[in-house]
Design a protein around this motif. Structure first.
Motif, short mmCIF file in Angstrom:
data_model
loop_
_atom_site.label_atom_id
_atom_site.label_comp_id
_atom_site.label_asym_id
_atom_site.label_seq_id
_atom_site.Cartn_x
_atom_site.Cartn_y
_atom_site.Cartn_z
N HIS A 122 -5.70 6.31 4.89
CA HIS A 122 -4.36 5.78 4.65
C HIS A 122 -4.37 4.25 4.69
O HIS A 122 -5.18 3.64 5.39
CB HIS A 122 -3.38 6.31 5.70
CG HIS A 122 -3.18 7.79 5.63
ND1 HIS A 122 -2.79 8.43 4.49
CD2 HIS A 122 -3.34 8.77 6.57
CE1 HIS A 122 -2.69 9.73 4.72
NE2 HIS A 122 -3.03 9.96 5.97
N HIS A 123 -3.44 3.65 3.94
CA HIS A 123 -3.32 2.19 3.89
C HIS A 123 -1.90 1.79 4.29
O HIS A 123 -0.95 2.52 4.03
CB HIS A 123 -3.61 1.68 2.47
CG HIS A 123 -4.94 2.10 1.94
ND1 HIS A 123 -5.14 3.31 1.31
CD2 HIS A 123 -6.15 1.49 1.95
CE1 HIS A 123 -6.40 3.42 0.94
NE2 HIS A 123 -7.04 2.33 1.32
N LYS A 125 1.72 0.03 4.26
CA LYS A 125 2.63 -0.24 3.14
C LYS A 125 2.61 -1.71 2.75
O LYS A 125 2.70 -2.05 1.57
CB LYS A 125 4.06 0.18 3.53
CG LYS A 125 4.24 1.69 3.66
CD LYS A 125 5.67 2.05 3.96
CE LYS A 125 5.84 3.56 4.04
NZ LYS A 125 7.25 3.94 4.35
N THR A 128 -0.45 -2.46 0.59
CA THR A 128 -0.41 -1.93 -0.78
C THR A 128 0.56 -2.70 -1.67
O THR A 128 0.54 -2.53 -2.89
CB THR A 128 -0.03 -0.44 -0.78
OG1 THR A 128 1.24 -0.27 -0.12
CG2 THR A 128 -1.09 0.38 -0.07
N GLU A 293 -1.00 8.93 0.44
CA GLU A 293 -0.78 8.08 1.61
C GLU A 293 0.02 8.78 2.71
O GLU A 293 -0.07 8.40 3.87
CB GLU A 293 -0.04 6.80 1.19
CG GLU A 293 -0.86 5.87 0.32
CD GLU A 293 -2.12 5.36 1.01
OE1 GLU A 293 -2.09 5.16 2.24
OE2 GLU A 293 -3.14 5.19 0.33
#
Length: 304
Positions: A122-123, A125, A128, A293
């Motif tokens: 996961h990245h 917010k 991104t 995500e």
């Protein structure tokens, strides 16, 4: 029926654990598939810094290239050895492109693999907003289906969810639905897993209330849901998917999929994705990216 005879695994360059490789091994043993292990050579550069320093100022580009090649091959052979002992055919692919994604795409195209498997994470917010993660780029550009694996799990996925849009807005999306169901049916049979199909749709409101929310009538929603459900059954019956495996919900697609994953303890979501470029591709994540995500289950994305 789709086949998975050639698996292409994108490795984590500096991790001891390789969730994607574990899943590939399981599929290969089930399907007698061969595996290509792909590694971006430049991602291992820090591993040879001491060797480069030992050669002094006279080190040449050719020497660095050879050191890096040797290091990568040693890394690949170490990962391949346990699989080769199980009679799995292993091939190696080293990417030398400055852009990691372009290197992977080029290698995938040359390999003509049936399925790409990659570990994912996961990245944030915020991150991104300014940077497109490698996983997102692969979802958009990779010509082959991609299975994103979040963590090492010793068991095969037992509960799968295929997401379609039965009343597709154009021919491209209609073809995509068929691809999704074809892959979902094939991989669920391979894993002997339970398959659920969901069609989520957002109804057009009949009006707008004073507070700005949409106004709907129960009869209107029921008729619309019935229309979507019947259309979904037309699609699923082409793949011998029983009617009781199909569900239609109205509402946001992301929310509907997320709810189903939680309710049904889903291990893998199969869905389609449309390649996008330009500003829209840079700043607006599509459904597949948002799902990737937000969920911890595996995500298999397909294109037409």
């Amino acid at each position: 029926m789709k086949t998975f005879n050639h698996l292409f695994v994108v490795l984590e360059a500096n991790n001891d654990t390789q969730p994607a490789l574990m899943r590939a091994e399981q599929i290969a043993l089930l399907n007698k598939a061969r595996i290509t292990l792909c590694l971006g050579a430049n991602s291992r550069m820090h591993q040879i810094e001491k060797d480069i320093a030992a050669l002094g100022d006279s080190v040449s580009e050719a020497q660095i290239h050879q050191l890096l090649t040797d290091n990568c091959q040693k890394f690949l052979k170490k990962l391949a050895e346990p699989l080769q002992k199980k009679a799995i055919q292993i091939e190696f692919s080293l990417g030398w492109s400055d852009d990691a994604v372009d290197g992977i795409i080029e290698a995938v195209e040359k390999s003509k693999a049936d399925l790409v498997i990659k570990s994912s994470r996961h990245h944030s917010k915020i991150k991104t907003l300014f940077y497109t993660p490698t996983d997102w780029k692969l979802l958009r550009k990779c010509p082959a289906p991609i299975l994103m694996v979040h963590s090492e799990k010793p068991h095969l996925p037992q509960n799968m969810l295929a997401a379609v849009s039965a009343l597709a807005i154009d021919e491209e999306h209609s073809k995509l639905d068929l691809q999704v169901l074809d892959y979902a049916s094939s991989i669920s049979q391979l894993f002997q897993a339970k398959l659920k199909v969901i069609n989520a749709f957002t109804p057009v409101p009949l009006g707008v209330s004073l507070d700005g929310t949409g106004v709907y009538q129960d009869e209107y929603l029921q008729d619309l849901q019935q229309e979507h459900h019947l259309k979904t059954l037309e699609l699923t019956r082409k793949f011998s998917i029983s009617d009781d495996q199909v569900e239609t919900r109205h509402g946001d697609t992301n929310s509907a999929i997320t709810e189903c994953v939680t309710e049904l303890n889903i291990d893998m979501v199969i869905m389609g994705t449309i390649a996008r470029e330009g500003l829209a591709g840079l700043f607006i994540g599509n459904t597949a990216e948002k799902i990737l995500e937000s969920l911890d289950c595996e995500i298999l994305t397909v294109k037409i």
